[in-house]
Write a protein that holds these residues in place. Structure first.
Motif, mmCIF file in Angstrom:
data_model
loop_
_atom_site.group_PDB
_atom_site.id
_atom_site.type_symbol
_atom_site.label_atom_id
_atom_site.label_comp_id
_atom_site.label_asym_id
_atom_site.label_seq_id
_atom_site.Cartn_x
_atom_site.Cartn_y
_atom_site.Cartn_z
ATOM 1 N N THR A 69 0.841 -1.193 0.000
ATOM 2 C CA THR A 69 0.000 0.000 0.000
ATOM 3 C C THR A 69 0.876 1.243 0.000
ATOM 4 O OG1 THR A 69 -0.118 0.119 2.423
ATOM 5 C CG2 THR A 69 -1.804 -1.194 1.296
ATOM 6 N N ASP A 124 0.515 5.859 0.635
ATOM 7 C CA ASP A 124 -0.266 6.927 1.288
ATOM 8 C C ASP A 124 -0.782 6.477 2.650
ATOM 9 O OD1 ASP A 124 0.059 8.489 -1.042
ATOM 10 O OD2 ASP A 124 -1.719 7.577 -1.939
ATOM 11 N N ASP A 125 0.148 5.905 3.443
ATOM 12 C CA ASP A 125 -0.214 5.447 4.794
ATOM 13 C C ASP A 125 -1.378 4.477 4.779
ATOM 14 O OD1 ASP A 125 1.760 6.981 6.060
ATOM 15 O OD2 ASP A 125 0.477 8.764 6.032
ATOM 16 N N GLY A 126 -1.360 3.600 3.763
ATOM 17 C CA GLY A 126 -2.368 2.559 3.693
ATOM 18 C C GLY A 126 -3.638 2.928 2.974
ATOM 19 N N ARG A 127 -3.753 4.180 2.524
ATOM 20 C CA ARG A 127 -4.995 4.613 1.881
ATOM 21 C C ARG A 127 -5.115 4.102 0.446
ATOM 22 N NH1 ARG A 127 -3.461 9.232 4.730
ATOM 23 N NH2 ARG A 127 -2.522 10.165 2.874
ATOM 24 N N THR A 128 -3.974 3.837 -0.202
ATOM 25 C CA THR A 128 -3.986 3.348 -1.582
ATOM 26 C C THR A 128 -3.383 1.949 -1.629
ATOM 27 O OG1 THR A 128 -3.721 5.596 -2.438
ATOM 28 C CG2 THR A 128 -3.200 3.776 -3.938
ATOM 29 N N THR A 129 -4.156 0.992 -2.093
ATOM 30 C CA THR A 129 -3.682 -0.390 -2.200
ATOM 31 C C THR A 129 -3.153 -0.631 -3.605
ATOM 32 O OG1 THR A 129 -5.252 -1.177 -0.542
ATOM 33 C CG2 THR A 129 -4.301 -2.825 -2.022
#
Length: 223
Positions: free
Chosen positions: A10, A12-17
């Motif tokens: 991921t 963006d700190d997990g926001r985009t996979t």
């Protein structure tokens, strides 16, 4: 040869996979194409296979050994993995010969390195431009130099990111002839990321990604 088990990546700190839980195994000597729309995870997958990026979770195995540390990946790239970058990544202030030679410096003694360099210059028909610098070369010439550098240490795994993306039809065909020839002649595992259906069709195995997952994994006849 190389295997990914439950790999997630991921941004963006997990926001985009970029890659959902992904499982993939590629055997020695295979020629695999990876396709998919922009943002499907193709380049992320290639970067993970090269050890240029690390998964958030999951495991990567190379020849039966789990690879977790930067020093392991550095050793693999020096000895086992060759990379053909989309935008060549040649050193502008180094000549063609120097660009090819620099990839062998960590491993080979000077006499062996010179013999291999001469062999590659001849194989890729680079003698005429061997003393030139990358900014003076055509796209096809730069790509031949990039491939020569990538295979200088006779890698077991060759990764190519859009190797024909900036080339015309004839130059694209010539580059793919070189890559498929290497795959056939040396049993070098070849994984090619591409948007080009004609390039993808030359692979014996074709994988399509969508939203970070494998939606198709098919075998096809090598032309």
């Amino acid at each position: 040869m190389i295997r990914l088990a439950n790999v997630v990546k991921t941004y963006d700190d997990g926001r985009t996979t970029a890659l959902a839980p992904l499982n993939l195994a590629v055997a020695k000597g295979e020629h695999v194409s990876i396709t998919g729309r922009s943002g499907s995870g193709k380049s992320t997958l290639l970067n993970l296979l090269a050890g240029l990026d690390r998964p958030d979770t999951g495991d990567i195995w190379f020849d039966g050994e789990q690879v977790t540390q930067a020093r392991q990946w550095t050793a693999l790239r020096a000895r086992q993995i060759g990379i053909v970058f989309q935008h060549y990544c040649l050193l502008a202030d180094f000549t063609v010969r120097e660009n090819i030679d620099i990839g062998m410096m960590p491993l080979e003694q000077a006499p062996a390195r010179r013999r291999r360099l001469d062999e590659l210059v001849e194989t890729f028909d680079l003698a005429r431009i061997a003393s030139q610098f990358p900014p003076t070369l055509s796209g096809g010439e730069r790509q031949r130099v990039a491939i020569a550098r990538a295979i200088a240490n006779r890698p077991a795994l060759l990764l190519a990111d859009e190797p024909t993306g900036n080339l015309n039809t004839e130059a694209s065909r010539n580059i793919m002839d070189i890559l498929t020839g290497l795959n056939a002649a040396s049993d070098c595992t070849l994984i090619v990321v591409t948007h080009d259906p004609a390039v993808a069709a030359r692979a014996a195995r074709r994988i399509e990604l969508r939203d970070g997952t494998v939606i198709s994994d098919t075998d096809g006849a090598r032309p």
